[in-house]
Design a protein around this motif. Structure first.
Motif, short mmCIF file in Angstrom:
data_model
loop_
_atom_site.label_atom_id
_atom_site.label_comp_id
_atom_site.label_asym_id
_atom_site.label_seq_id
_atom_site.Cartn_x
_atom_site.Cartn_y
_atom_site.Cartn_z
N PHE A 153 0.87 -1.17 0.00
CA PHE A 153 0.00 0.00 0.00
C PHE A 153 0.91 1.22 0.00
N GLY A 154 0.90 1.99 -1.06
CA GLY A 154 1.78 3.15 -1.15
C GLY A 154 1.00 4.42 -1.40
N GLN A 155 1.19 5.39 -0.52
CA GLN A 155 0.56 6.71 -0.63
C GLN A 155 -0.96 6.61 -0.78
N CYS A 156 -1.55 5.75 0.04
CA CYS A 156 -3.00 5.52 0.00
C CYS A 156 -3.69 6.19 1.18
N GLN A 157 -4.97 6.48 1.00
CA GLN A 157 -5.83 6.91 2.09
C GLN A 157 -6.42 5.66 2.72
N LEU A 158 -6.04 5.38 3.96
CA LEU A 158 -6.58 4.25 4.72
C LEU A 158 -7.28 4.77 5.98
N THR A 159 -7.81 5.99 5.89
CA THR A 159 -8.47 6.62 7.02
C THR A 159 -9.65 5.77 7.49
N GLY A 160 -9.62 5.41 8.77
CA GLY A 160 -10.70 4.64 9.35
C GLY A 160 -10.80 3.20 8.86
N ALA A 161 -9.78 2.71 8.17
CA ALA A 161 -9.81 1.34 7.66
C ALA A 161 -9.77 0.34 8.81
N ASN A 162 -10.46 -0.78 8.64
CA ASN A 162 -10.49 -1.82 9.63
C ASN A 162 -9.52 -2.93 9.20
N LEU A 163 -8.39 -3.04 9.92
CA LEU A 163 -7.38 -4.05 9.63
C LEU A 163 -7.26 -5.03 10.80
N VAL A 164 -8.35 -5.22 11.53
CA VAL A 164 -8.36 -6.09 12.70
C VAL A 164 -8.13 -7.54 12.26
N GLN A 165 -7.20 -8.20 12.97
CA GLN A 165 -6.89 -9.61 12.73
C GLN A 165 -6.40 -9.89 11.31
N CYS A 166 -5.80 -8.89 10.67
CA CYS A 166 -5.19 -9.12 9.35
C CYS A 166 -3.90 -9.89 9.52
N SER A 167 -3.54 -10.61 8.49
CA SER A 167 -2.25 -11.30 8.50
C SER A 167 -1.55 -11.04 7.18
N ALA A 168 -0.29 -11.38 7.13
CA ALA A 168 0.51 -11.28 5.91
C ALA A 168 1.40 -12.50 5.87
N THR A 169 0.77 -13.66 5.77
CA THR A 169 1.46 -14.94 5.95
C THR A 169 1.22 -15.89 4.79
N GLN A 170 2.28 -16.60 4.43
CA GLN A 170 2.19 -17.67 3.43
C GLN A 170 2.80 -18.92 4.06
N SER A 171 2.05 -19.99 4.14
CA SER A 171 2.57 -21.24 4.71
C SER A 171 3.20 -22.09 3.62
N ILE A 172 4.37 -22.62 3.93
CA ILE A 172 5.06 -23.54 3.02
C ILE A 172 5.32 -24.81 3.81
N GLY A 173 4.73 -25.89 3.36
CA GLY A 173 4.86 -27.13 4.12
C GLY A 173 4.11 -27.03 5.43
N GLN A 177 6.56 -20.68 7.72
CA GLN A 177 5.67 -19.58 7.39
C GLN A 177 6.48 -18.37 6.97
N LEU A 178 6.09 -17.80 5.84
CA LEU A 178 6.71 -16.57 5.37
C LEU A 178 5.78 -15.41 5.69
N HIS A 179 6.37 -14.26 6.02
CA HIS A 179 5.58 -13.08 6.37
C HIS A 179 6.06 -11.89 5.55
N GLY A 180 5.13 -11.04 5.14
CA GLY A 180 5.54 -9.82 4.47
C GLY A 180 4.39 -9.04 3.88
N ALA A 181 4.42 -7.74 4.07
CA ALA A 181 3.50 -6.77 3.49
C ALA A 181 4.09 -5.40 3.76
N ALA A 182 3.68 -4.39 3.01
CA ALA A 182 4.23 -3.05 3.22
C ALA A 182 3.12 -2.01 3.14
N ILE A 183 3.14 -1.10 4.11
CA ILE A 183 2.27 0.08 4.11
C ILE A 183 3.21 1.27 4.19
N VAL A 184 3.34 2.00 3.09
CA VAL A 184 4.33 3.07 2.99
C VAL A 184 3.65 4.40 2.68
#
Length: 195
Positions: A153-173, A177-184
């Motif tokens: 997410f780059g230069q976005c308006q996320l005013t009042g956004a609901n990110l409750v219980q969000c994850s950024a996970t990829q399971s392998i085997g 578990q791999l993790h990654g996301a970006a809010i810039v």
């Protein structure tokens, strides 16, 4: 432009085509307009169309499609799989993306916030992988319980956004578990990031 899909009829609205996805029964359809609609959706670039009301056909997005200057009005993308589509300057007005599965989507200067209704689009339980949102208005959008693995997410308006219980996970085997996301450089005023 005249366009129609299986159960779509056409209307004209301010020199742009409005594709109404409501079921239309007992309406005489022309094979010519259906063929035109299929050509529109099969093309590599769709520009300036308005798509209105109902469920989006599950097989209508092909890889490497670009849509620009379009409006999706009250479209239900729930439970759909979307991949490799670029949206530029597209408005998603009162659209829902709950439990959708999306990968490699690009959103540039898109609006998911409905100013008239003061609501954002819901993405509850969505599985978004490697999607990029740049200069988008995602105010009041609900991403609760969504997986945003490798999303940016780059230069976005996320005013009042609901990110409750969000994850950024990829399971392998079973154990990796791999993790990654970006809010810039985003506006997260009043956003809920708990959990």
């Amino acid at each position: 432009r005249v366009a129609s899909l299986h159960s779509i009829h056409h209307h004209f609205k301010s020199e742009k085509t409005l594709l109404n996805l409501n079921s239309v029964k007992n309406e005489k359809k022309s094979n010519n307009t259906e063929a035109t609609a299929q050509l529109i959706l099969d093309s590599a670039h769709i520009d300036g169309f308005t798509f209105a009301m109902h469920d989006w056909p599950s097989d209508s997005f092909d890889s490497s499609l670009e849509m620009s200057n379009c409006c999706f009005d009250q479209i239900n993308f729930n439970d759909l799989s979307l991949a490799s589509v670029t949206f530029v300057n597209v408005e998603f007005k009162s659209c829902t993306f709950n439990s959708c599965s999306a990968s490699d989507l690009v959103f540039e200067r898109c609006r998911f916030y409905n100013k008239e209704e003061e609501t954002g689009s819901p993405f509850k339980f969505a599985q978004l992988k490697d999607c990029r949102f740049t200069h988008c208005d995602l105010s009041l959008c609900d991403f609760s319980h969504a997986n945003l693995y490798l999303c940016e997410f780059g230069q976005c308006q996320l005013t009042g956004a609901n990110l409750v219980q969000c994850s950024a996970t990829q399971s392998i085997g079973g154990s990796v578990q791999l993790h990654g996301a970006a809010i810039v450089d985003c506006n997260l005023a009043y956003a809920d990031l708990t959990g």
